[in-house]
Write a protein that holds these residues in place. Structure first.
Motif, PDB file in Angstrom:
ATOM      1  N   LEU A   1       0.833  -1.196   0.000  1.00  0.00           N
ATOM      2  CA  LEU A   1       0.000   0.000   0.000  1.00  0.00           C
ATOM      3  C   LEU A   1       0.873   1.254   0.000  1.00  0.00           C
ATOM      4  N   PRO A   2       0.452   2.301  -0.679  1.00  0.00           N
ATOM      5  CA  PRO A   2       1.241   3.546  -0.681  1.00  0.00           C
ATOM      6  C   PRO A   2       1.187   4.228   0.682  1.00  0.00           C
ATOM      7  N   ARG A   3       2.267   4.921   0.993  1.00  0.00           N
ATOM      8  CA  ARG A   3       2.344   5.684   2.238  1.00  0.00           C
ATOM      9  C   ARG A   3       2.408   7.162   1.907  1.00  0.00           C
ATOM     10  N   TYR A   4       1.766   7.958   2.741  1.00  0.00           N
ATOM     11  CA  TYR A   4       1.716   9.400   2.528  1.00  0.00           C
ATOM     12  C   TYR A   4       2.026  10.121   3.833  1.00  0.00           C
ATOM     13  N   THR A   5       2.238  11.425   3.702  1.00  0.00           N
ATOM     14  CA  THR A   5       2.492  12.294   4.850  1.00  0.00           C
ATOM     15  C   THR A   5       1.208  13.025   5.229  1.00  0.00           C
ATOM     16  N   TYR A   6       0.947  13.082   6.515  1.00  0.00           N
ATOM     17  CA  TYR A   6      -0.225  13.806   7.014  1.00  0.00           C
ATOM     18  C   TYR A   6      -0.005  15.297   6.806  1.00  0.00           C
ATOM     19  N   SER A   7      -0.943  15.939   6.140  1.00  0.00           N
ATOM     20  CA  SER A   7      -0.804  17.359   5.802  1.00  0.00           C
ATOM     21  C   SER A   7      -1.007  18.292   6.982  1.00  0.00           C
ATOM     22  N   THR A   8      -1.510  17.773   8.076  1.00  0.00           N
ATOM     23  CA  THR A   8      -1.952  18.510   9.271  1.00  0.00           C
ATOM     24  C   THR A   8      -3.235  19.285   9.012  1.00  0.00           C
ATOM     25  N   ILE A   9      -3.991  18.889   7.992  1.00  0.00           N
ATOM     26  CA  ILE A   9      -5.350  19.383   7.763  1.00  0.00           C
ATOM     27  C   ILE A   9      -6.288  18.197   7.908  1.00  0.00           C
ATOM     28  N   ALA A  10      -7.358  18.367   8.674  1.00  0.00           N
ATOM     29  CA  ALA A  10      -8.226  17.235   8.964  1.00  0.00           C
ATOM     30  C   ALA A  10      -9.618  17.696   9.373  1.00  0.00           C
ATOM     31  N   LEU A  11     -10.536  16.764   9.340  1.00  0.00           N
ATOM     32  CA  LEU A  11     -11.823  16.877  10.011  1.00  0.00           C
ATOM     33  C   LEU A  11     -11.799  15.911  11.186  1.00  0.00           C
ATOM     34  N   LEU A  12     -12.237  16.369  12.340  1.00  0.00           N
ATOM     35  CA  LEU A  12     -12.190  15.557  13.550  1.00  0.00           C
ATOM     36  C   LEU A  12     -13.533  15.574  14.257  1.00  0.00           C
ATOM     37  N   LYS A  13     -13.774  14.524  15.038  1.00  0.00           N
ATOM     38  CA  LYS A  13     -14.943  14.458  15.916  1.00  0.00           C
ATOM     39  C   LYS A  13     -14.501  14.625  17.369  1.00  0.00           C
TER      40      LYS A  13
END
Length: 260
Positions: free
Chosen positions: A189-201
């Motif tokens: 599976l490809p790996r990516y970097t977290y952009s530090t933009i998200a939707l959270l609950k």
């Protein structure tokens, strides 16, 4: 001026035709950006004539988000002084609020600790963005936010192609699901970097994912990654790949490149 320490209850969930609130992370010291951050908070550093935080706020407003929470610690008095002047209409309408971690505890609370502290101001679902990231093409899409709010997911992350400073990425991606796979193990599976933009609950900051007391009255400092990984292991974190312009403004050299 309203702060997280003055509230004890979350605001009502927004109507279906409205966007969610947002939190901008702006409390960090920015050690790698010294000496620039000795006198200026990292999120107020100028990129192409505008403070990093201002880029995010403009994009959030375009997406219909008009209730923002910003956390502060290092040189924290400079952030409301700047934002209240530049975004005076938001400030006057109490739609721009602050969680003053440095004032309340003497230090920054890291990502999870800071979000947990500000949670009473955010509601049950909200946008999150780090104030030291430049992503001028990102769209804070209200329809995607409403879809997320109605889902069972605890988080939805935007991932970016791995930059040179993080070649192994942070998380694996399987279709639209973020996976907690160790970096030192091969994976198809490809790996990516977290952009530090998200939707959270808000639920991500409660048991069993998080053991910080509601509102973080003790000022516990804790990172967000551990909570996200627990939720990923339970299959409750979605993800999308963002391919627009993106820079983690983590060094003076990267800032200079953006301003060249």
């Amino acid at each position: 001026m309203q702060t997280a320490s003055h509230l004890s209850e979350s605001p009502a969930r927004p109507p279906e035709n409205r966007s969610l609130n947002a939190m901008l992370l702006a409390a960090g010291r920015g050690e790698r950006m010294r000496p620039l951050t000795d006198v200026t908070p990292k999120p107020l550093l100028q990129v192409q004539g505008r403070a990093l935080l201002d880029w995010h706020i403009a994009a959030l407003q375009q997406g219909g988000v008009n209730a923002l929470v910003v956390n502060t610690a290092w040189l924290g008095e400079q952030i409301p002084a700047h934002l209240d002047a530049v975004w005076s209409e938001l400030a006057a309408g109490q739609r721009l609020r602050y969680s003053h971690e440095g004032r309340d505890f003497g230090h920054a609370l890291e990502t999870a600790g800071g979000i947990a502290r500000a949670l009473p101001l955010l509601g049950e679902a909200f946008w999150l963005a780090a104030g030291d990231v430049f992503a001028p093409d990102f769209v804070f899409d209200a329809a995607i936010a409403r879809q997320f709010a109605a889902s069972d997911d605890l988080a939805h992350l935007w991932l970016v192609p791995n930059p040179a400073h993080n070649p192994l990425g942070d998380f694996a991606l399987d279709g639209s699901r973020a996976l907690n796979l160790p970096k030192d193990q091969p994976s198809p599976l490809p790996r990516y970097t977290y952009s530090t933009i998200a939707l959270l609950k808000a639920g991500l900051f409660r048991a069993p994912w998080c053991d910080i007391a509601q509102g973080n009255p003790d000022g516990v400092a804790a990172p967000l990654a551990a909570l996200l990984r627990r939720a990923m292991d339970a299959g409750r974190v979605g993800a999308s790949v963002y391919t627009g312009r993106w820079t983690d403004v983590g060094t003076p050299e990267r800032l200079a490149q953006l301003n060249a």
